[in-house]
Design a protein around this motif. Structure first.
Motif, PDB file in Angstrom:
ATOM      1  N   MET A  49      67.645  16.537  13.291  1.00 37.05           N
ATOM      2  CA  MET A  49      68.910  16.656  14.018  1.00 37.05           C
ATOM      3  C   MET A  49      69.996  16.915  12.986  1.00 37.05           C
ATOM      4  SD  MET A  49      68.360  13.533  16.712  1.00 37.05           S
ATOM      5  CE  MET A  49      67.836  12.433  15.406  1.00 37.05           C
ATOM      6  N   TYR A 139      65.976  19.309  23.866  1.00 39.43           N
ATOM      7  CA  TYR A 139      65.711  20.112  22.666  1.00 39.43           C
ATOM      8  C   TYR A 139      64.625  21.142  22.944  1.00 39.43           C
ATOM      9  CZ  TYR A 139      68.313  16.901  19.572  1.00 39.43           C
ATOM     10  OH  TYR A 139      69.268  16.163  18.946  1.00 39.43           O
ATOM     11  N   ASN A 175      68.632  21.831  15.334  1.00 40.49           N
ATOM     12  CA  ASN A 175      67.686  20.875  15.896  1.00 40.49           C
ATOM     13  C   ASN A 175      66.295  21.476  15.768  1.00 40.49           C
ATOM     14  OD1 ASN A 175      69.719  19.129  16.799  1.00 40.49           O
ATOM     15  ND2 ASN A 175      69.890  20.206  18.731  1.00 40.49           N
TER      16      ASN A 175
END
Length: 182
Positions: A49, A139, A175
């Motif tokens: 992240m 994500y 990400n």
């Protein structure tokens, strides 16, 4: 009658093609068939992240969270560009569709598009597990790039940061979901 028989033979032979093929768009918007590099089951091991590498849920789960995985399928005889996927998040099962938009065999990188994922609606005793699941599915659904190297899969999204030149991540935030082939 002979014409109909010939069409039947041609259609049958098309339907018997190798199962690990996927249609992708090339630069000229023509469809071409290549080996599907994603096919199979992948287990989530780490999440990046921005600049922080973490466990899948951000904490050691002591086997309280199910193994988070993702399985890409390639239906035999299905000439559709949209392929199916399914998997396990921290609490619920999910499924959906995907399309490989491009894949470079040499660099083992490509572009992917995920379609809306649906999941079962079980609740977890610990709200952290539900937050983990929400982040994972978000994500996953937003990932646009993938790379396969040494039995590892990276699904990523790079977000440009405009108007904030003092960001600790520089000009973009990334990400990445890191998976290993099961």
């Amino acid at each position: 009658m002979k014409k109909n028989f010939l069409y039947l033979v041609i259609l049958s032979s098309i339907g018997c093609s190798a199962p690990k093929k996927v249609s992708v768009e090339n630069q000229n918007s023509n469809l071409e068939t290549i080996k599907n590099p994603l096919e199979g089951t992948w287990v989530l091991k780490n999440v990046l992240m921005g600049d922080a590498m973490d466990m899948p849920c951000g904490f050691v789960n002591m086997d309280k969270v199910k193994e988070m995985n993702l399985t890409f399928t390639d239906d035999k005889g299905n000439s559709s560009v949209i392929k199916k996927l399914f998997g396990q998040s921290s609490v619920n099962n999910f499924s959906g569709g995907y399309t490989v938009l491009s894949y470079d065999e040499k660099s083992k990188t490509g572009k992917i598009q995920f379609f809306t994922l649906i999941s079962t609606k079980m609740a977890a005793v610990n709200l952290d597990f539900m937050e983990c699941e929400k982040r994972y599915l978000s994500y996953l659904e937003k990932s646009v790039d993938f790379k396969i190297e040494d039995g590892k899969l990276q699904l990523s999204l790079t977000i440009p940061l405009t108007g904030n030149s003092s960001s600790p991540w520089g000009e973009s935030y990334r990400n990445v979901l890191y998976f290993y082939r099961k």
